[in-house]
Structure formats: C-alpha cells, structure tokens
Write a protein that holds these residues in place. Sequence first.
Motif, PDB file in Angstrom:
ATOM      1  N   THR A   7     -36.596 -82.381  46.410  1.00 14.48           N
ATOM      2  CA  THR A   7     -36.090 -82.035  45.138  1.00 14.48           C
ATOM      3  C   THR A   7     -34.566 -82.299  45.091  1.00 14.48           C
ATOM      4  O   THR A   7     -34.056 -82.777  43.934  1.00 14.48           O
ATOM      5  CB  THR A   7     -36.224 -80.684  44.904  1.00 14.48           C
ATOM      6  N   VAL A   8     -33.688 -81.650  45.957  1.00 13.31           N
ATOM      7  CA  VAL A   8     -32.470 -81.604  46.030  1.00 13.31           C
ATOM      8  C   VAL A   8     -31.704 -82.863  46.519  1.00 13.31           C
ATOM      9  O   VAL A   8     -30.728 -83.001  46.636  1.00 13.31           O
ATOM     10  CB  VAL A   8     -31.884 -80.344  46.972  1.00 13.31           C
ATOM     11  N   GLN A   9     -32.509 -83.742  47.272  1.00 12.00           N
ATOM     12  CA  GLN A   9     -32.137 -85.004  47.821  1.00 12.00           C
ATOM     13  C   GLN A   9     -31.332 -85.711  46.740  1.00 12.00           C
ATOM     14  O   GLN A   9     -32.019 -86.279  45.733  1.00 12.00           O
ATOM     15  CB  GLN A   9     -33.115 -85.719  48.466  1.00 12.00           C
ATOM     16  N   ASN A  10     -30.069 -85.974  46.889  1.00 11.93           N
ATOM     17  CA  ASN A  10     -29.234 -86.828  45.955  1.00 11.93           C
ATOM     18  C   ASN A  10     -29.285 -86.369  44.576  1.00 11.93           C
ATOM     19  O   ASN A  10     -29.265 -87.329  43.752  1.00 11.93           O
ATOM     20  CB  ASN A  10     -29.642 -88.356  46.001  1.00 11.93           C
ATOM     21  N   HIS A  11     -29.277 -85.182  44.534  1.00 11.82           N
ATOM     22  CA  HIS A  11     -29.338 -84.527  43.055  1.00 11.82           C
ATOM     23  C   HIS A  11     -28.491 -83.214  43.065  1.00 11.82           C
ATOM     24  O   HIS A  11     -28.912 -82.190  43.392  1.00 11.82           O
ATOM     25  CB  HIS A  11     -30.830 -83.999  42.811  1.00 11.82           C
ATOM     26  N   PRO A  12     -27.329 -83.490  42.771  1.00 12.69           N
ATOM     27  CA  PRO A  12     -26.272 -82.190  42.491  1.00 12.69           C
ATOM     28  C   PRO A  12     -26.621 -80.992  42.116  1.00 12.69           C
ATOM     29  O   PRO A  12     -26.608 -80.035  42.300  1.00 12.69           O
ATOM     30  CB  PRO A  12     -24.935 -82.941  42.048  1.00 12.69           C
ATOM     31  N   LYS A  13     -27.232 -81.278  40.745  1.00 17.55           N
ATOM     32  CA  LYS A  13     -27.534 -80.079  40.015  1.00 17.55           C
ATOM     33  C   LYS A  13     -28.637 -79.405  40.493  1.00 17.55           C
ATOM     34  O   LYS A  13     -28.863 -78.220  40.586  1.00 17.55           O
ATOM     35  CB  LYS A  13     -28.129 -80.458  38.609  1.00 17.55           C
ATOM     36  N   ALA A  14     -29.725 -80.181  41.248  1.00 18.03           N
ATOM     37  CA  ALA A  14     -30.653 -79.431  41.945  1.00 18.03           C
ATOM     38  C   ALA A  14     -30.362 -78.619  43.227  1.00 18.03           C
ATOM     39  O   ALA A  14     -30.622 -77.672  43.434  1.00 18.03           O
ATOM     40  CB  ALA A  14     -31.829 -80.438  42.259  1.00 18.03           C
ATOM     41  N   GLN A  15     -29.266 -79.290  43.817  1.00 12.98           N
ATOM     42  CA  GLN A  15     -28.613 -78.580  45.164  1.00 12.98           C
ATOM     43  C   GLN A  15     -28.150 -77.405  44.519  1.00 12.98           C
ATOM     44  O   GLN A  15     -28.403 -76.207  45.335  1.00 12.98           O
ATOM     45  CB  GLN A  15     -27.664 -79.264  45.722  1.00 12.98           C
ATOM     46  N   ALA A  33     -37.686 -77.882  57.862  1.00 16.28           N
ATOM     47  CA  ALA A  33     -36.435 -76.831  57.290  1.00 16.28           C
ATOM     48  C   ALA A  33     -35.165 -77.677  57.570  1.00 16.28           C
ATOM     49  O   ALA A  33     -34.456 -77.754  56.821  1.00 16.28           O
ATOM     50  CB  ALA A  33     -36.543 -75.619  58.230  1.00 16.28           C
ATOM     51  N   LEU A  34     -35.285 -78.434  58.790  1.00 15.24           N
ATOM     52  CA  LEU A  34     -33.886 -79.286  58.936  1.00 15.24           C
ATOM     53  C   LEU A  34     -33.869 -80.271  57.955  1.00 15.24           C
ATOM     54  O   LEU A  34     -32.841 -80.730  57.531  1.00 15.24           O
ATOM     55  CB  LEU A  34     -34.109 -79.751  60.333  1.00 15.24           C
ATOM     56  N   PHE A  35     -35.021 -80.918  57.650  1.00 16.44           N
ATOM     57  CA  PHE A  35     -35.086 -81.886  56.419  1.00 16.44           C
ATOM     58  C   PHE A  35     -34.474 -81.432  55.270  1.00 16.44           C
ATOM     59  O   PHE A  35     -33.617 -81.903  54.618  1.00 16.44           O
ATOM     60  CB  PHE A  35     -36.532 -82.569  56.437  1.00 16.44           C
ATOM     61  N   ALA A  36     -34.973 -80.132  54.974  1.00 17.76           N
ATOM     62  CA  ALA A  36     -34.446 -79.524  53.638  1.00 17.76           C
ATOM     63  C   ALA A  36     -32.998 -79.357  53.781  1.00 17.76           C
ATOM     64  O   ALA A  36     -32.199 -79.390  52.809  1.00 17.76           O
ATOM     65  CB  ALA A  36     -35.217 -78.368  53.243  1.00 17.76           C
ATOM     66  N   LEU A  37     -32.583 -78.833  54.903  1.00 13.12           N
ATOM     67  CA  LEU A  37     -31.229 -78.619  54.966  1.00 13.12           C
ATOM     68  C   LEU A  37     -30.348 -79.754  55.083  1.00 13.12           C
ATOM     69  O   LEU A  37     -29.222 -79.729  54.382  1.00 13.12           O
ATOM     70  CB  LEU A  37     -30.950 -77.661  56.268  1.00 13.12           C
ATOM     71  N   SER A  38     -30.724 -80.605  55.464  1.00 13.40           N
ATOM     72  CA  SER A  38     -30.032 -81.919  55.410  1.00 13.40           C
ATOM     73  C   SER A  38     -29.742 -82.554  53.990  1.00 13.40           C
ATOM     74  O   SER A  38     -28.542 -82.813  53.487  1.00 13.40           O
ATOM     75  CB  SER A  38     -30.841 -82.942  56.376  1.00 13.40           C
ATOM     76  N   CYS A  39     -30.770 -82.472  53.180  1.00 15.03           N
ATOM     77  CA  CYS A  39     -30.978 -82.700  51.831  1.00 15.03           C
ATOM     78  C   CYS A  39     -29.953 -81.889  51.032  1.00 15.03           C
ATOM     79  O   CYS A  39     -29.060 -82.397  50.269  1.00 15.03           O
ATOM     80  CB  CYS A  39     -32.119 -82.930  51.175  1.00 15.03           C
ATOM     81  N   LEU A  40     -29.886 -80.532  51.097  1.00 11.52           N
ATOM     82  CA  LEU A  40     -29.185 -79.633  50.653  1.00 11.52           C
ATOM     83  C   LEU A  40     -27.774 -79.829  50.872  1.00 11.52           C
ATOM     84  O   LEU A  40     -26.719 -79.659  50.107  1.00 11.52           O
ATOM     85  CB  LEU A  40     -29.589 -78.205  50.852  1.00 11.52           C
ATOM     86  N   LEU A  41     -27.518 -79.872  52.271  1.00 11.98           N
ATOM     87  CA  LEU A  41     -25.830 -80.069  52.493  1.00 11.98           C
ATOM     88  C   LEU A  41     -25.172 -81.547  52.220  1.00 11.98           C
ATOM     89  O   LEU A  41     -24.210 -81.580  51.998  1.00 11.98           O
ATOM     90  CB  LEU A  41     -25.799 -80.088  53.923  1.00 11.98           C
ATOM     91  N   ARG A  42     -26.001 -82.627  52.112  1.00 13.24           N
ATOM     92  CA  ARG A  42     -25.438 -83.849  51.889  1.00 13.24           C
ATOM     93  C   ARG A  42     -24.770 -83.802  50.488  1.00 13.24           C
ATOM     94  O   ARG A  42     -25.187 -83.642  49.389  1.00 13.24           O
ATOM     95  CB  ARG A  42     -26.591 -85.117  51.914  1.00 13.24           C
ATOM     96  N   GLY A  43     -23.424 -83.987  50.488  1.00 12.57           N
ATOM     97  CA  GLY A  43     -22.505 -84.296  49.239  1.00 12.57           C
ATOM     98  C   GLY A  43     -22.450 -82.965  48.438  1.00 12.57           C
ATOM     99  O   GLY A  43     -21.771 -82.886  47.430  1.00 12.57           O
ATOM    100  N   CYS A  44     -22.912 -81.864  49.079  1.00 15.13           N
ATOM    101  CA  CYS A  44     -22.589 -80.462  48.327  1.00 15.13           C
ATOM    102  C   CYS A  44     -21.608 -79.452  49.310  1.00 15.13           C
ATOM    103  O   CYS A  44     -22.057 -78.970  50.196  1.00 15.13           O
ATOM    104  CB  CYS A  44     -23.983 -80.004  48.282  1.00 15.13           C
ATOM    105  N   ALA A  45     -20.367 -79.458  48.900  1.00 12.48           N
ATOM    106  CA  ALA A  45     -19.498 -78.769  49.517  1.00 12.48           C
ATOM    107  C   ALA A  45     -19.966 -77.286  49.479  1.00 12.48           C
ATOM    108  O   ALA A  45     -19.637 -76.608  50.522  1.00 12.48           O
ATOM    109  CB  ALA A  45     -18.003 -78.833  49.110  1.00 12.48           C
ATOM    110  N   ARG A  46     -20.234 -76.780  48.546  1.00  8.13           N
ATOM    111  CA  ARG A  46     -20.646 -75.428  48.631  1.00  8.13           C
ATOM    112  C   ARG A  46     -22.041 -75.161  49.521  1.00  8.13           C
ATOM    113  O   ARG A  46     -21.800 -73.889  50.341  1.00  8.13           O
ATOM    114  CB  ARG A  46     -21.304 -74.933  47.081  1.00  8.13           C
TER     115      ARG A  46
END
Length: 389
Positions: A153-161, A216-229
């Motif tokens: 869901t959050v992969q490459n999706h700033p609003k979802a992140q 969990a590591l996959f989800a963390l990677s997607c959440l962290l990519r491009g999201c400074a917060r």
Amino acid sequence: DDRTRGVRVVTNPRPAMSDEKERMVPADRSNWNAILKWSMAQQGDGTSSAPAREISEEDRRWLLEAMESGFIDEIKRMKDIIACISAGIEVTHDAEEIDARVELMEELTDRVSGVDNGGDLHTLGGLEPLVRYVASSPHARLRAAAAEVLGTTVQNHPKAQEAALGCDAMGPLLRMAAGEGDDAPPTDAAEAESTTTAEGDASKGTKELVKARVKALFALSCLLRGCARAQEAFQLGDGFALLKNCLRVDHNRLRTKALHLARHLATLNMRFMAACVDAGYVLAAAASLAGSLPRVLVEPDAGTDLSDAFTEEDIEMGQVRESALRLMVDVAQKVDFDAVPKAVDHLRSAIVVNAINAVGKAYTRFGREEKETYRDEMQLCAQLAKMFE
C-alpha cells in the motif's frame, strides 16, 4: 433462452487472486467472448447497405446485465474484505479461518498494488486494522500477510506513507522485524499437537516467525523509501540496532532484506551513513558474505562445476553475497571518510579482507553456469578488492 447460451452470469462474483488491478476489472473473460460473438452475429459482412437493426429493449437489458455481471467494483470489494478481516484480530482462530483471512489479505495486496487503490485503502479505513494485525495477532501468518498489504500500500505512495505513520505503523513493524510475538497454533490443532514432537512444532513455528520478520522488513523498506518522517521515526525507534540483529540471523532471505534496507539507509545522507557505520553494518555485511560462501569451498568434493546440483539455497546464498557486496561498495564509494573516520577501519578490517579473499577464491572454481549466474556478484567483488590496492 438462446441469447444467454454460452454466457455465465455471475450475480455476486468472488474474484480470484490474480492481476486484477484496475478500478473496474473483468471477472470472467468468457462473458466477453459470448458478448463479442453475439455482437458479431447481429452484424452483416460489411457489404450490405441495409440499415442496422435497432436493438430491442429486451436485448438491451440482457446485454447490460451480461456486461455488469462481468465486472468487480474495486472499492466495494475492498470494503467487503476490510469488513471481513476487521473483527477478531486479537483472538486465536482455527486453521480454516486463518487460511481464509490470509487469502483475503493476499487478494487485498493484489488490489492495492495500483496507486489509486493504495490511497483508497486508508480512506476506506483499511490501514488501521492491518496495523492492529501486525501489533497483536497471535498468528504469525496473519501478521506476515498484514505486513505485506501495508508494504504494498505505501510503496511509492507518499500519502499512504503518511497515513500509515498516522496509524502508528512504525512501532509494530519494528517489533515484528525484531522477532517479537509468538505463533499460536490454530484452535483446532490441539489433537495434532499431542501427536507431534515438540521439536517439530518449534521448527514450524520458528519458520513462520522468520517469514513474518521478512515481511516486516519489506513493509519497513516501503515505508522508509522517500519519506523523511518515517526515516526519523525509524532512527528514534532504535531501528539501526534492530537491523543489525536481523543480519545476525541465520536465514538467507532475512539477511538479504536487511542488507537491502541497510544499503538504502546508508546512502540517504551522511548522518545516516554515520549511523550505519556506527551500528557495524560494514562488519555485519562482511560476516554475511563469509557465512554464505559458495559450496565449491564449503563442499570441496562437489567438484568444480555444480551445474547439475544447482539448488534454491545456492541462489539465495548468492543473493546474500551480492547484497553484502553492494552495501560495502556503496559505503566505500559514498562515505565521507573525514566525517566518518570509523568507516576506514571497518572497510580495511581483517573480517572484510578475509571475506573478500575467501569468496574470490571460490570464484576461481566456478563452472560456466555459476560464472554466468553470479556475474554481477563477481564484478562487485573485483571492484571492492581493487579499492584496497
């Protein structure tokens, strides 16, 4: 009725888990074949000058019903799935219920892979129950399935992140990646457990728990990519130490995921680079490299060409080696040695040099197929070795 021959009308279609990723998607392609045949039957060969026949109201109704029956409303289907999985998150389920929920979450993963649907999931209230699964489901399979939906869901999706962070997703994902949480057996597994060995049960449970950590590591990677917060939340949550612990686990896929994430973090900025070096990622990568040597060294009697006995484990170990080498190469190329002087000591440490020499020795014994399969890895190793000359 002759008009419906060959058409299967699906009143409440249950879509298969496939690549249905558009807002509205065909549920049964045979419907379209039947409609196409019917449409062509109403036409001539293109040579007649006779006016087209006006469609009757009855034919019109049939055609509309046949078309509507072949579509799934993505939003409605996602709502239905969310409603089905939102109850009973913290309770223990029987095997059939676990399978059903995993299947629904796999379907949801398929649907949210579209960027539009990923944003819709939060609007529909779907993120909050997924975070609750990650945080408190007693079943490792359900936690893993929920983490995969979150990551997709959050992969490459700033609003979802941002929406996931608003649901406090970071903490549960970090704890799950650290290996917290048990894997409760299904409620109907009591008799089966009494006839199996404790060792067998532990082995199965451990396997599911490691799979959950990978997700969990996959989800963390997607959440962290491009999201400074998210990156700041990761650091505040002691994520760097957690990731180092993941690198110590003797599991190829978990190590590979951890190495990919460590490499991404190290190249974000020099502050994160320093945090990665301080956490010992270079040394951990070298240990992963040395612990995943090709079988030509581990099993010297296997010969110089392992083509006939190439296994999935060989491929996975190769992925660990390549990920470890990529991390070390990126650190060596991008670190500011004046700002992070410890990087020099780590890159020139005995553990790094010995690991590179050991894997380099293995390359000399590779057969043709191994050289082709591991070409990128071999080039990375040569590139890193050259830096030390």
